[in-house]
Motif scaffolding. Sequence first.
Motif, PDB file in Angstrom:
ATOM      1  N   ASN A  73       0.750  -1.274  -0.122  1.00  0.00           N
ATOM      2  CA  ASN A  73      -0.039  -0.022   0.057  1.00  0.00           C
ATOM      3  C   ASN A  73       0.907   1.228  -0.052  1.00  0.00           C
ATOM      4  N   GLY A  74       2.239   1.158   0.295  1.00  0.00           N
ATOM      5  CA  GLY A  74       2.994   2.211   0.317  1.00  0.00           C
ATOM      6  C   GLY A  74       3.234   2.669  -1.090  1.00  0.00           C
ATOM      7  N   GLY A  75       3.067   1.868  -2.210  1.00  0.00           N
ATOM      8  CA  GLY A  75       3.216   2.371  -3.300  1.00  0.00           C
ATOM      9  C   GLY A  75       1.775   3.319  -3.860  1.00  0.00           C
ATOM     10  N   VAL A  76       0.706   2.593  -3.928  1.00  0.00           N
ATOM     11  CA  VAL A  76      -0.291   3.322  -3.897  1.00  0.00           C
ATOM     12  C   VAL A  76      -1.622   2.452  -3.328  1.00  0.00           C
ATOM     13  N   SER A  77      -2.640   3.085  -2.672  1.00  0.00           N
ATOM     14  CA  SER A  77      -3.584   2.369  -1.891  1.00  0.00           C
ATOM     15  C   SER A  77      -4.650   2.282  -2.729  1.00  0.00           C
ATOM     16  N   PRO A  78      -5.741   1.156  -2.654  1.00  0.00           N
ATOM     17  CA  PRO A  78      -7.118   1.234  -3.165  1.00  0.00           C
ATOM     18  C   PRO A  78      -7.999   2.116  -2.719  1.00  0.00           C
ATOM     19  N   GLN A  79      -9.036   2.556  -3.261  1.00  0.00           N
ATOM     20  CA  GLN A  79     -10.035   3.324  -2.775  1.00  0.00           C
ATOM     21  C   GLN A  79     -11.257   2.662  -2.032  1.00  0.00           C
ATOM     22  N   PRO A  80     -11.863   3.226  -0.948  1.00  0.00           N
ATOM     23  CA  PRO A  80     -13.103   2.761  -0.484  1.00  0.00           C
ATOM     24  C   PRO A  80     -14.065   2.663  -1.727  1.00  0.00           C
ATOM     25  N   ILE A  81     -15.013   1.674  -1.563  1.00  0.00           N
ATOM     26  CA  ILE A  81     -16.083   1.798  -2.498  1.00  0.00           C
ATOM     27  C   ILE A  81     -16.870   2.906  -2.712  1.00  0.00           C
ATOM     28  N   VAL A  82     -17.129   3.792  -1.561  1.00  0.00           N
ATOM     29  CA  VAL A  82     -18.007   5.034  -1.607  1.00  0.00           C
ATOM     30  C   VAL A  82     -17.078   5.928  -2.498  1.00  0.00           C
ATOM     31  N   VAL A  83     -15.821   6.122  -2.491  1.00  0.00           N
ATOM     32  CA  VAL A  83     -14.769   6.809  -3.449  1.00  0.00           C
ATOM     33  C   VAL A  83     -14.943   6.478  -4.943  1.00  0.00           C
ATOM     34  N   GLN A  84     -14.901   5.147  -4.832  1.00  0.00           N
ATOM     35  CA  GLN A  84     -15.073   4.535  -6.250  1.00  0.00           C
ATOM     36  C   GLN A  84     -16.296   4.895  -6.947  1.00  0.00           C
ATOM     37  N   ASP A  85     -17.218   4.589  -6.093  1.00  0.00           N
ATOM     38  CA  ASP A  85     -18.654   5.137  -6.699  1.00  0.00           C
ATOM     39  C   ASP A  85     -18.850   6.518  -7.015  1.00  0.00           C
ATOM     40  N   LEU A  87     -16.600   8.622  -7.804  1.00  0.00           N
ATOM     41  CA  LEU A  87     -15.566   8.746  -9.041  1.00  0.00           C
ATOM     42  C   LEU A  87     -16.329   8.449 -10.345  1.00  0.00           C
ATOM     43  N   ASN A  88     -16.909   7.286 -10.476  1.00  0.00           N
ATOM     44  CA  ASN A  88     -17.855   6.862 -11.645  1.00  0.00           C
ATOM     45  C   ASN A  88     -19.162   7.822 -11.769  1.00  0.00           C
ATOM     46  N   GLN A  89     -19.621   8.368 -10.870  1.00  0.00           N
ATOM     47  CA  GLN A  89     -20.752   9.153 -10.760  1.00  0.00           C
ATOM     48  C   GLN A  89     -20.228  10.478 -11.561  1.00  0.00           C
ATOM     49  N   TYR A  90     -19.141  11.061 -11.064  1.00  0.00           N
ATOM     50  CA  TYR A  90     -18.592  12.479 -11.532  1.00  0.00           C
ATOM     51  C   TYR A  90     -18.202  12.273 -13.026  1.00  0.00           C
ATOM     52  N   ASN A  91     -17.607  10.938 -13.159  1.00  0.00           N
ATOM     53  CA  ASN A  91     -17.247  10.673 -14.689  1.00  0.00           C
ATOM     54  C   ASN A  91     -18.482  10.771 -15.519  1.00  0.00           C
ATOM     55  N   ARG A  92     -19.575  10.166 -15.195  1.00  0.00           N
ATOM     56  CA  ARG A  92     -20.859  10.091 -16.044  1.00  0.00           C
ATOM     57  C   ARG A  92     -21.378  11.435 -16.221  1.00  0.00           C
ATOM     58  N   MET A  93     -21.234  12.113 -15.111  1.00  0.00           N
ATOM     59  CA  MET A  93     -21.809  13.587 -15.101  1.00  0.00           C
ATOM     60  C   MET A  93     -20.813  14.411 -16.136  1.00  0.00           C
ATOM     61  N   SER A  94     -19.683  14.385 -16.165  1.00  0.00           N
ATOM     62  CA  SER A  94     -18.907  15.067 -16.877  1.00  0.00           C
ATOM     63  C   SER A  94     -19.205  14.591 -18.439  1.00  0.00           C
ATOM     64  N   ASN A  95     -19.244  13.400 -18.826  1.00  0.00           N
ATOM     65  CA  ASN A  95     -19.515  12.892 -20.083  1.00  0.00           C
ATOM     66  C   ASN A  95     -21.019  13.203 -20.728  1.00  0.00           C
ATOM     67  N   GLU A  96     -21.841  13.872 -19.847  1.00  0.00           N
ATOM     68  CA  GLU A  96     -23.094  14.353 -20.498  1.00  0.00           C
ATOM     69  C   GLU A  96     -22.814  15.432 -21.349  1.00  0.00           C
ATOM     70  N   ALA A  97     -22.044  16.229 -20.830  1.00  0.00           N
ATOM     71  CA  ALA A  97     -21.848  17.582 -21.510  1.00  0.00           C
ATOM     72  C   ALA A  97     -20.325  18.187 -21.008  1.00  0.00           C
ATOM     73  N   PRO A  98     -19.132  17.473 -21.475  1.00  0.00           N
ATOM     74  CA  PRO A  98     -17.846  17.518 -20.945  1.00  0.00           C
ATOM     75  C   PRO A  98     -17.481  19.195 -20.881  1.00  0.00           C
ATOM     76  N   SER A 313      -8.332  15.450 -15.028  1.00  0.00           N
ATOM     77  CA  SER A 313      -9.490  14.739 -14.496  1.00  0.00           C
ATOM     78  C   SER A 313     -10.314  15.429 -13.642  1.00  0.00           C
ATOM     79  N   PHE A 314     -11.188  16.107 -13.800  1.00  0.00           N
ATOM     80  CA  PHE A 314     -12.084  16.742 -13.006  1.00  0.00           C
ATOM     81  C   PHE A 314     -12.807  15.669 -11.947  1.00  0.00           C
ATOM     82  N   PRO A 315     -13.208  14.407 -12.457  1.00  0.00           N
ATOM     83  CA  PRO A 315     -13.937  13.544 -11.398  1.00  0.00           C
ATOM     84  C   PRO A 315     -12.878  13.184 -10.496  1.00  0.00           C
ATOM     85  N   THR A 316     -11.465  12.751 -10.714  1.00  0.00           N
ATOM     86  CA  THR A 316     -10.427  12.450  -9.774  1.00  0.00           C
ATOM     87  C   THR A 316     -10.521  13.437  -8.596  1.00  0.00           C
ATOM     88  N   GLU A 317     -10.508  14.576  -9.001  1.00  0.00           N
ATOM     89  CA  GLU A 317     -10.383  15.863  -8.017  1.00  0.00           C
ATOM     90  C   GLU A 317     -11.412  15.852  -7.267  1.00  0.00           C
TER      91      GLU A 317
END
Length: 443
Positions: A73-85, A87-98, A313-317
């Motif tokens: 995990n010192g290299g990079v850590s996984p995200q909790p499910i709530v963070v993954q969700d 991220l996916n929602q922000y990405n979908r929002m962005s793709n509606e009208a980038p 990447s606005f969704p990641t931010e």
Amino acid sequence: MPNNSNSRRSFVKKIGGLASLLTVSPALAAWKSETGLVIPEVAAAEDVTKDEDYWGFIQQAYSVSPNIINLNNGGVSPQPIVVQDALNQYNRMSNEAPSYYMWRTLDEARESVRMKLADLGGCSPEEIAINRNASEALETIIFGINLQRGDEVVLTKQDYPNVINAWKQREKRDGIILKFISLDLPIEDNQLIVSKFKEAFTPKTKAVMITHLMNWSGQILPAALISRAAKKHNPAIQVVIDGAHSFAHINYKIPDLEGDYYGTSLHKWLCSPFGTGMLYVKQAKIKDLWPLLAPEDPQSPDIRKFERLGTRSFPTEMAVGHAINFHNTIGNERKQKRLHFLKNYWVEKCMNVPGFSTQTSLKPEFSGALCTFALKGVEPSQVASELFKRARIHTSATVWENISGVRITPHVYTPLKDLDRLVNTIHAIAKENVTAANRTSTK
């Protein structure tokens, strides 16, 4: 056909409601995720370091593979499910009208993320810039501070390679002088560490580089004491702090370190989306620090001049805010205690293993979750390979300067059973190594 606008409003409402619960810290409010996970309420003063029921709930908040034990995990850590969700929602929002949602909605929403990061770091939002990783933050500092030919910079041979390479490029380009010190780790004497830095200071010293928590072995350096020593030697010395492995790992506020500049990754111990980082610049220093990517006014006193990346990447931010909310459900102090406990748990069980040694302290003031160990007579790469082949344990073989071994980095989602498997496998590898050595000696 689903109504995208209603779906988006529903997402914002659900995330907002969950966020209001997740901001409670250090007490943990009971909340239920969309997956049905419920985390029980815990009193602020309660010590849950060894409460496996409590940490079992935290473990279920992650979607890590049950088939690979991730101890890197010192290299990079996984995200909790709530963070993954999120991220996916922000990405979908962005793709509606980038260009609309990215530049008119999410770009402005960065200010909220900035405020949350500042709150976590204990500083002003006007001192925080959001970027992609610790290397970008630290190289912004290294290439941006004003130094002249002949100026000296003090750093250690155990600093992170990207940091060292950035300073070497500046040395080659601008004629500054790098003065390296070397630390024999582990060190459990802060004054000894400070003295190593002080011995390297001269009238020409203009900057000092401090790695707060060393990625190779987990050694914690007394950043504030080193900073004070540097400023006492010469108030004009600029103090740069690498917080890549200490932020959201050990309990502190950025101003506590008394540095002028600070860079960290957010995708390590904070468990933010991959490719997120943070730059801190003391407000009085912002004007004179040159940005890595040029804005309209490079000498502006506005911290936002360090965010002129262009399309990003606005969704990641945006999902960083959700990672902070999750982190706050645990709390800095509680998290540090658990991480340190996990490290000591497996190391103490290996102390009687033939040929076992470690370059990491077991004391909480000098270490956290990271630990590097070695088995006498076995190359680190071979040990790491055997751990994966025998037990599907993913680690990192480490060979750098005077550090040699296998780095083990558990996280809050790591169950003790996984560490028991690690211990048993280390015992087995060591036993076979001793047997093979005995056969060789009797021939």
